[in-house]
Design a protein around this motif. Structure first.
Motif, PDB file in Angstrom:
ATOM      1  N   SER A   7       0.841  -1.201   0.000  1.00  0.00           N
ATOM      2  CA  SER A   7       0.000   0.000   0.000  1.00  0.00           C
ATOM      3  C   SER A   7       0.876   1.250   0.000  1.00  0.00           C
ATOM      4  O   SER A   7       2.057   1.209   0.379  1.00  0.00           O
ATOM      5  CB  SER A   7      -0.902   0.016   1.233  1.00  0.00           C
ATOM      6  N   ASN A   8       0.285   2.358  -0.409  1.00  0.00           N
ATOM      7  CA  ASN A   8       1.012   3.629  -0.373  1.00  0.00           C
ATOM      8  C   ASN A   8       1.384   3.988   1.059  1.00  0.00           C
ATOM      9  O   ASN A   8       2.442   4.577   1.306  1.00  0.00           O
ATOM     10  CB  ASN A   8       0.189   4.732  -1.026  1.00  0.00           C
ATOM     11  N   GLU A   9       0.533   3.628   2.009  1.00  0.00           N
ATOM     12  CA  GLU A   9       0.834   3.920   3.417  1.00  0.00           C
ATOM     13  C   GLU A   9       2.041   3.116   3.895  1.00  0.00           C
ATOM     14  O   GLU A   9       2.859   3.625   4.662  1.00  0.00           O
ATOM     15  CB  GLU A   9      -0.374   3.646   4.297  1.00  0.00           C
ATOM     16  N   THR A  10       2.192   1.890   3.435  1.00  0.00           N
ATOM     17  CA  THR A  10       3.364   1.084   3.792  1.00  0.00           C
ATOM     18  C   THR A  10       4.639   1.740   3.268  1.00  0.00           C
ATOM     19  O   THR A  10       5.647   1.818   3.980  1.00  0.00           O
ATOM     20  CB  THR A  10       3.229  -0.344   3.220  1.00  0.00           C
ATOM     21  N   ALA A  21       4.976   4.943   2.580  1.00  0.00           N
ATOM     22  CA  ALA A  21       5.137   6.175   3.354  1.00  0.00           C
ATOM     23  C   ALA A  21       5.770   5.869   4.711  1.00  0.00           C
ATOM     24  O   ALA A  21       6.641   6.615   5.178  1.00  0.00           O
ATOM     25  CB  ALA A  21       3.789   6.869   3.526  1.00  0.00           C
ATOM     26  N   ASP A  22       5.366   4.778   5.340  1.00  0.00           N
ATOM     27  CA  ASP A  22       5.959   4.395   6.626  1.00  0.00           C
ATOM     28  C   ASP A  22       7.458   4.143   6.495  1.00  0.00           C
ATOM     29  O   ASP A  22       8.231   4.509   7.384  1.00  0.00           O
ATOM     30  CB  ASP A  22       5.272   3.151   7.185  1.00  0.00           C
ATOM     31  N   LYS A  23       7.880   3.534   5.401  1.00  0.00           N
ATOM     32  CA  LYS A  23       9.314   3.288   5.172  1.00  0.00           C
ATOM     33  C   LYS A  23      10.076   4.607   5.075  1.00  0.00           C
ATOM     34  O   LYS A  23      11.185   4.737   5.598  1.00  0.00           O
ATOM     35  CB  LYS A  23       9.534   2.473   3.897  1.00  0.00           C
ATOM     36  N   ARG A  33       9.103   7.473   6.438  1.00  0.00           N
ATOM     37  CA  ARG A  33       9.110   8.043   7.791  1.00  0.00           C
ATOM     38  C   ARG A  33      10.187   7.378   8.642  1.00  0.00           C
ATOM     39  O   ARG A  33      10.887   8.055   9.404  1.00  0.00           O
ATOM     40  CB  ARG A  33       7.736   7.884   8.435  1.00  0.00           C
ATOM     41  N   ASP A  34      10.323   6.051   8.514  1.00  0.00           N
ATOM     42  CA  ASP A  34      11.358   5.332   9.260  1.00  0.00           C
ATOM     43  C   ASP A  34      12.754   5.824   8.891  1.00  0.00           C
ATOM     44  O   ASP A  34      13.659   5.795   9.721  1.00  0.00           O
ATOM     45  CB  ASP A  34      11.272   3.826   8.994  1.00  0.00           C
ATOM     46  N   THR A  41       9.491  13.528   6.894  1.00  0.00           N
ATOM     47  CA  THR A  41       8.193  13.915   7.453  1.00  0.00           C
ATOM     48  C   THR A  41       7.321  14.449   6.322  1.00  0.00           C
ATOM     49  O   THR A  41       7.784  14.616   5.191  1.00  0.00           O
ATOM     50  CB  THR A  41       8.337  14.989   8.544  1.00  0.00           C
ATOM     51  N   SER A  77       3.870  11.947   1.470  1.00  0.00           N
ATOM     52  CA  SER A  77       2.703  11.661   0.644  1.00  0.00           C
ATOM     53  C   SER A  77       3.143  10.709  -0.463  1.00  0.00           C
ATOM     54  O   SER A  77       4.131  10.967  -1.142  1.00  0.00           O
ATOM     55  CB  SER A  77       2.158  12.959   0.039  1.00  0.00           C
TER      56      SER A  77
END
Length: 78
Positions: free
Chosen positions: A26-29, A31-33, A35-36, A40, A43
């Motif tokens: 997913s795009n959120e997955t 994005a989490d990478k 962020r990790d 910040t 998108s």
């Protein structure tokens, strides 16, 4: 792998090319990478193998090898 320097307070846009199995992420997955990794205001858009990500680098200037999934990266206007 080429190295790239991110600069504090700058925004970046990257084209991400995923492998055959990775394209289900997913795009959120994705994005989490990012962020990790320290970004910040992340998108991520798109689907399938090609995604576009935009993010802010808030940390100090840093240089690292560009991951193989990153097809291109550009600094953009804030």
């Amino acid at each position: 792998m080429p190295a790239y320097t991110v600069r504090q307070g700058r925004r970046y846009r990257a084209t991400i090319s995923l492998g055959w199995l990775e394209q289900v992420a997913s795009n959120e997955t994705i994005a989490d990478k990012l962020r990790d990794a320290g970004f910040t205001e992340v998108s991520v858009t798109g689907d399938g193998r090609m995604r576009q990500a935009e993010a802010l680098w808030p940390g100090p200037d840093a240089t690292a090898d560009v991951p193989s999934h990153v097809a291109s990266i550009d600094e953009i206007e804030a």
